[in-house]
Design a protein around this motif. Sequence first.
Motif, PDB file in Angstrom:
ATOM      1  N   ARG A 233       6.185  -6.445  -0.079  1.00 46.38           N
ATOM      2  CA  ARG A 233       5.783  -7.220  -1.253  1.00 46.38           C
ATOM      3  C   ARG A 233       4.887  -6.314  -2.087  1.00 46.38           C
ATOM      4  O   ARG A 233       3.884  -5.800  -1.593  1.00 46.38           O
ATOM      5  N   PRO A 234       5.209  -6.083  -3.364  1.00 49.45           N
ATOM      6  CA  PRO A 234       4.423  -5.111  -4.131  1.00 49.45           C
ATOM      7  C   PRO A 234       2.997  -5.603  -4.405  1.00 49.45           C
ATOM      8  O   PRO A 234       2.766  -6.788  -4.623  1.00 49.45           O
ATOM      9  N   ARG A 235       2.075  -4.675  -4.379  1.00 48.46           N
ATOM     10  CA  ARG A 235       0.686  -4.974  -4.743  1.00 48.46           C
ATOM     11  C   ARG A 235       0.560  -4.736  -6.236  1.00 48.46           C
ATOM     12  O   ARG A 235       0.485  -3.598  -6.706  1.00 48.46           O
ATOM     13  N   ILE A 236       0.561  -5.819  -7.001  1.00 44.82           N
ATOM     14  CA  ILE A 236       0.575  -5.705  -8.464  1.00 44.82           C
ATOM     15  C   ILE A 236      -0.865  -5.606  -8.968  1.00 44.82           C
ATOM     16  O   ILE A 236      -1.642  -6.554  -8.890  1.00 44.82           O
ATOM     17  N   GLY A 237      -1.185  -4.437  -9.495  1.00 44.93           N
ATOM     18  CA  GLY A 237      -2.540  -4.199  -9.972  1.00 44.93           C
ATOM     19  C   GLY A 237      -2.736  -4.551 -11.429  1.00 44.93           C
ATOM     20  O   GLY A 237      -3.827  -4.938 -11.850  1.00 44.93           O
ATOM     21  N   PHE A 238      -1.660  -4.419 -12.241  1.00 44.82           N
ATOM     22  CA  PHE A 238      -1.766  -4.669 -13.674  1.00 44.82           C
ATOM     23  C   PHE A 238      -0.514  -5.409 -14.137  1.00 44.82           C
ATOM     24  O   PHE A 238       0.589  -5.143 -13.663  1.00 44.82           O
ATOM     25  N   GLU A 239      -0.692  -6.308 -15.080  1.00 40.72           N
ATOM     26  CA  GLU A 239       0.390  -7.175 -15.548  1.00 40.72           C
ATOM     27  C   GLU A 239       0.535  -7.040 -17.056  1.00 40.72           C
ATOM     28  O   GLU A 239      -0.398  -7.334 -17.808  1.00 40.72           O
ATOM     29  N   THR A 240       1.705  -6.592 -17.503  1.00 40.46           N
ATOM     30  CA  THR A 240       2.000  -6.522 -18.929  1.00 40.46           C
ATOM     31  C   THR A 240       3.507  -6.489 -19.135  1.00 40.46           C
ATOM     32  O   THR A 240       4.234  -5.906 -18.335  1.00 40.46           O
ATOM     33  N   ASP A 241       3.967  -7.144 -20.209  1.00 40.94           N
ATOM     34  CA  ASP A 241       5.373  -7.090 -20.591  1.00 40.94           C
ATOM     35  C   ASP A 241       5.613  -6.047 -21.673  1.00 40.94           C
ATOM     36  O   ASP A 241       6.737  -5.903 -22.159  1.00 40.94           O
TER      37      ASP A 241
END
Length: 314
Positions: A233-241
Amino acid sequence: MSDASIDALAESLDLLTVRLVRRIAEHGSLTAAADSLGYSQPAVSQHLRRFEQRTGIALVERAGRGIRLTQSGRVLARHANAVATALEAAAGELAEIRGLRAGRVRLAAFPSASATLVPKLIAGLAARHPGVTVTYVEAEPPEAVAAVRADRADLAITFSYPGDRDDPHTERARGLDVRSIGAEPMRVVLPDGHPAAGSDAVDLAALADDAWIAGCPSCRGHLLELTDGAGFRPRIGFETDNFVAVESMVAQGLGVALLPELALAASPRRPGVVVRPTAGGDVRSLHLVTARGGARVPAVAAAVAVLEHLAAGR
């Protein structure tokens, strides 16, 4: 109802009535519907009263200070888009006989197509058919499909991922025409110097310990499916489209990402970024969506031809 009664009612359905009901459904008021068709409000009110007198069917009713469609009006509005598409196709074919000197294409497409396919489409149409006008709105596939269904767009450029449970081209596109125009490779985006940057193709399992830069929760489903398949399961550090922002963050060593090829083509490659294919050769599919029979409208058909040419030459 007998066949004779149905025939009599069909003969009473004139084009103006269909167009009026369609515009009332779209604009929500009689005045706005009349303005959009170039008629006065009293004229369209009188027209609807005459229809009710001829058929015994009321299409609108009072609602407070305004009006709304009756159940019968809503039924007619549901069929109005198909009627309008068929009429536009007929008018377009007649125009085609004398040469495609005029026409309109209302286009919707996803963000990375805005900077790649859409400008080339508009330029290609202008060169081949200068009389055709193109309007454009940016929309993600579910919204673009909805725009075609609601007759706010003639043509939508969309995408889907293999096995996507929320694929907008299944139930939501029922009754519309959907055609595939090819597949777009997915690419792993890595900071220069990453251990996997020297590979010809990247096994996602090798990135299990990395921080990830991903889209919003509703946009990262394909990434999660691929990483689940790779066992993590990826460790998502930053969120942007924003795909430009994704590349900038990767260049600064803030994480790794997975982007489609069109997103990478939409901006110049940034220093400090390495792009590699996935070891699984993952892709997303590109589609064109029109109303049923919409591609028979010559202006839309011309746009489809240009897009198919562009997709084949990518």
